[in-house]
Design an enzyme around this catalytic site. Structure first.
Site, mmCIF file in Angstrom:
data_model
loop_
_atom_site.group_PDB
_atom_site.id
_atom_site.type_symbol
_atom_site.label_atom_id
_atom_site.label_comp_id
_atom_site.label_asym_id
_atom_site.label_seq_id
_atom_site.Cartn_x
_atom_site.Cartn_y
_atom_site.Cartn_z
ATOM 1 N N LYS A 121 0.831 -1.213 0.000
ATOM 2 C CA LYS A 121 0.000 0.000 0.000
ATOM 3 C C LYS A 121 0.864 1.260 0.000
ATOM 4 O O LYS A 121 0.621 2.215 -0.743
ATOM 5 C CB LYS A 121 -0.923 -0.029 1.220
ATOM 6 N N LYS A 149 1.463 11.960 5.855
ATOM 7 C CA LYS A 149 1.764 10.846 6.761
ATOM 8 C C LYS A 149 2.208 9.621 5.964
ATOM 9 O O LYS A 149 3.233 8.986 6.267
ATOM 10 C CB LYS A 149 0.494 10.532 7.582
HETATM 11 P P1 NAD Z 1 -10.311 10.029 8.853
HETATM 12 O O1 NAD Z 1 -9.436 10.970 9.603
HETATM 13 O O2 NAD Z 1 -11.421 10.551 8.005
HETATM 14 O O3 NAD Z 1 -10.947 8.950 9.880
HETATM 15 C C1 NAD Z 1 -10.286 8.426 10.987
HETATM 16 C C2 NAD Z 1 -11.290 8.164 12.086
HETATM 17 O O4 NAD Z 1 -10.604 7.614 13.209
HETATM 18 C C3 NAD Z 1 -11.979 9.456 12.561
HETATM 19 O O5 NAD Z 1 -13.384 9.261 12.540
HETATM 20 C C4 NAD Z 1 -11.446 9.638 13.976
HETATM 21 O O6 NAD Z 1 -12.374 10.262 14.848
HETATM 22 C C5 NAD Z 1 -11.172 8.183 14.372
HETATM 23 N N1 NAD Z 1 -10.240 8.055 15.495
HETATM 24 C C6 NAD Z 1 -9.042 8.689 15.661
HETATM 25 N N2 NAD Z 1 -8.474 8.293 16.829
HETATM 26 C C7 NAD Z 1 -9.333 7.412 17.386
HETATM 27 C C8 NAD Z 1 -9.313 6.674 18.605
HETATM 28 N N3 NAD Z 1 -8.294 6.787 19.488
HETATM 29 N N4 NAD Z 1 -10.343 5.863 18.880
HETATM 30 C C9 NAD Z 1 -11.392 5.751 18.016
HETATM 31 N N5 NAD Z 1 -11.473 6.426 16.849
HETATM 32 C C10 NAD Z 1 -10.454 7.252 16.550
HETATM 33 O O7 NAD Z 1 -9.312 9.132 7.985
HETATM 34 P P2 NAD Z 1 -9.692 8.266 6.687
HETATM 35 O O8 NAD Z 1 -9.564 9.141 5.484
HETATM 36 O O9 NAD Z 1 -10.941 7.500 6.941
HETATM 37 O O10 NAD Z 1 -8.414 7.291 6.654
HETATM 38 C C11 NAD Z 1 -8.293 6.191 7.541
HETATM 39 C C12 NAD Z 1 -7.084 5.378 7.107
HETATM 40 O O11 NAD Z 1 -7.287 4.918 5.760
HETATM 41 C C13 NAD Z 1 -5.771 6.176 7.085
HETATM 42 O O12 NAD Z 1 -4.709 5.355 7.509
HETATM 43 C C14 NAD Z 1 -5.630 6.582 5.635
HETATM 44 O O13 NAD Z 1 -4.275 6.814 5.284
HETATM 45 C C15 NAD Z 1 -6.225 5.364 4.933
HETATM 46 N N6 NAD Z 1 -6.793 5.602 3.592
HETATM 47 C C16 NAD Z 1 -7.572 6.680 3.339
HETATM 48 C C17 NAD Z 1 -8.093 6.864 2.051
HETATM 49 C C18 NAD Z 1 -8.983 8.057 1.703
HETATM 50 O O14 NAD Z 1 -9.214 8.308 0.505
HETATM 51 N N7 NAD Z 1 -9.524 8.790 2.681
HETATM 52 C C19 NAD Z 1 -7.831 5.923 1.030
HETATM 53 C C20 NAD Z 1 -7.065 4.809 1.342
HETATM 54 C C21 NAD Z 1 -6.545 4.645 2.635
#
Ligand code: NAD
Length: 322
Positions: free
Chosen positions: A189, A258
């Site tokens: 990834k 990140k």
């Molecule tokens: P985001 O910031 O939208 O969501 C993360 C969620 O985690 C939030 O709702 C936050 O409140 C929650 N959170 C944080 N700390 C927490 C804790 N201690 N306990 C419980 N909940 C907690 O991020 P995202 O865009 O959904 O991305 C999530 C992961 O997926 C990341 O690692 C990102 O790199 C990866 N990703 C994102 C995308 C994209 O297009 N957004 C695509 C592929 C991969």
């Protein structure tokens, strides 16, 4: 936004379907949980923002106050969190997953992360027989919403086979790939993201130079597409900007930075120089400093647009919708 697309029937243990615990209901987790729910998996969810669970709870999911409670109430716990630091806190904290998960239980980390946290957990819990997979995804928040994520799974083949129906509820069955042992999913990834971000910066640079040199943007792009320098980025992904000025706020540039940092950490840990990756990371960090943490992952293109004083946009007769 497309509606959830259930792809499989929920598998069962004896008479009951597997209960899935899910922690992290953000841009990605919200769509993924809707699809798990649509496929019939009972859900137990947690996020530090309780409001992010409202729609799921209205449709029958259960809320748990801590990751430990999620783990205690689930057959499989999934994490979808921003960074390795968040994953560490949710797994190892005083009310973390390890405080609630049964011996022999299952944890799948779908965050874009590095192997350290899961490696440490496997070592520390060796006697407890936990089943751990890394299964990060590609496909943006749109893919999460429509259940068509690409998933790169690292871990034991027997676990991947057993948990495939859970993964298929969130991803495209054809593109759920078992890529190797523990940690391989994270590595694949990170390398995909690194290359995509590099394509983005290189494309922004050449389009800006060409336009500033007086070439029509549509003609320049068509010429690249017809040449050996064509790429999926030029052909497809850049169109969200060229057509609509959409820099993809569904993936925040803070998270893109990140990922770039983790990818360079990985290169360092295996002793491979990452000169180009380092440059791309700096350009991303400049865009983040300039446009803010929540700007979209494609915002580095804007750096170049600002430099040449022109937005890179196709005319109405040139856009992909024409
Ligand atoms: P985001 O910031 O939208 O969501 C993360 C969620 O985690 C939030 O709702 C936050 O409140 C929650 N959170 C944080 N700390 C927490 C804790 N201690 N306990 C419980 N909940 C907690 O991020 P995202 O865009 O959904 O991305 C999530 C992961 O997926 C990341 O690692 C990102 O790199 C990866 N990703 C994102 C995308 C994209 O297009 N957004 C695509 C592929 C991969």
């Amino acid at each position: 936004m497309t509606s959830p697309a259930p792809t499989t029937e929920a598998p069962t243990t004896a008479a009951q379907p597997l209960t899935v615990g899910f922690i992290g209901l953000g841009n990605m987790g919200s769509g993924m949980t809707r699809n798990l729910q649509a496929a019939g998996f009972p859900l137990v969810v947690n996020d530090i923002r309780r409001e992010s669970a409202e729609a799921l709870l209205a449709d029958g999911a259960s809320w748990a106050d801590t990751p430990a409670e999620v783990a205690a109430a689930s057959d499989v716990v999934i994490t979808m969190l921003p960074t390795p630091r968040h994953v560490d806190a949710v797994v190892n904290g005083p009310t973390g997953i390890l405080a609630g998960i049964a011996d022999g239980g299952t944890w799948i980390d779908m965050s874009t992360s590095v192997p350290e946290v899961a490696n440490q957990v496997r070592e520390a819990t060796a006697a407890r027989g936990l089943h751990i997979l890394d299964a990060p995804v590609s496909g943006m928040s749109v893919g999460a919403a429509n259940g068509m994520l690409q998933i790169f799974v690292g871990g034991d083949a027997a676990d991947v086979a057993r948990l495939r129906p859970v993964l298929e509820a969130m991803g495209d069955p054809e593109r759920i790939l078992h890529v190797g042992g523990h940690g391989a999913g994270y590595a694949v990834k990170l390398m995909i993201n690194q290359l995509w971000f590099s394509h983005l910066v290189a494309t922004a640079e050449v389009l800006s130079i060409g336009v500033k040199a007086g070439v029509d943007l549509g003609v320049l792009r068509e010429s690249i597409i017809a040449s050996p320098a064509n790429s999926n980025f030029v052909q497809n992904d850049v169109l969200s900007i060229l057509d609509h000025g959409d820099y993809d706020e569904g993936f925040a540039i803070a998270l893109a930075c990140k990922d770039l940092g983790l990818s360079i950490d990985l290169a360092r840990s295996v002793g491979v120089p990452a000169e180009l990756s380092g440059l791309v990371e700096q350009i991303y960090r400049r865009a983040r400093a300039q446009y803010g943490d929540r700007a979209g992952e494609m915002t580095p293109v804007k750096l170049y647009e600002d430099l040449i004083g022109t937005e890179l946009r196709l005319g109405p007769d040139q856009s992909s919708a024409a």
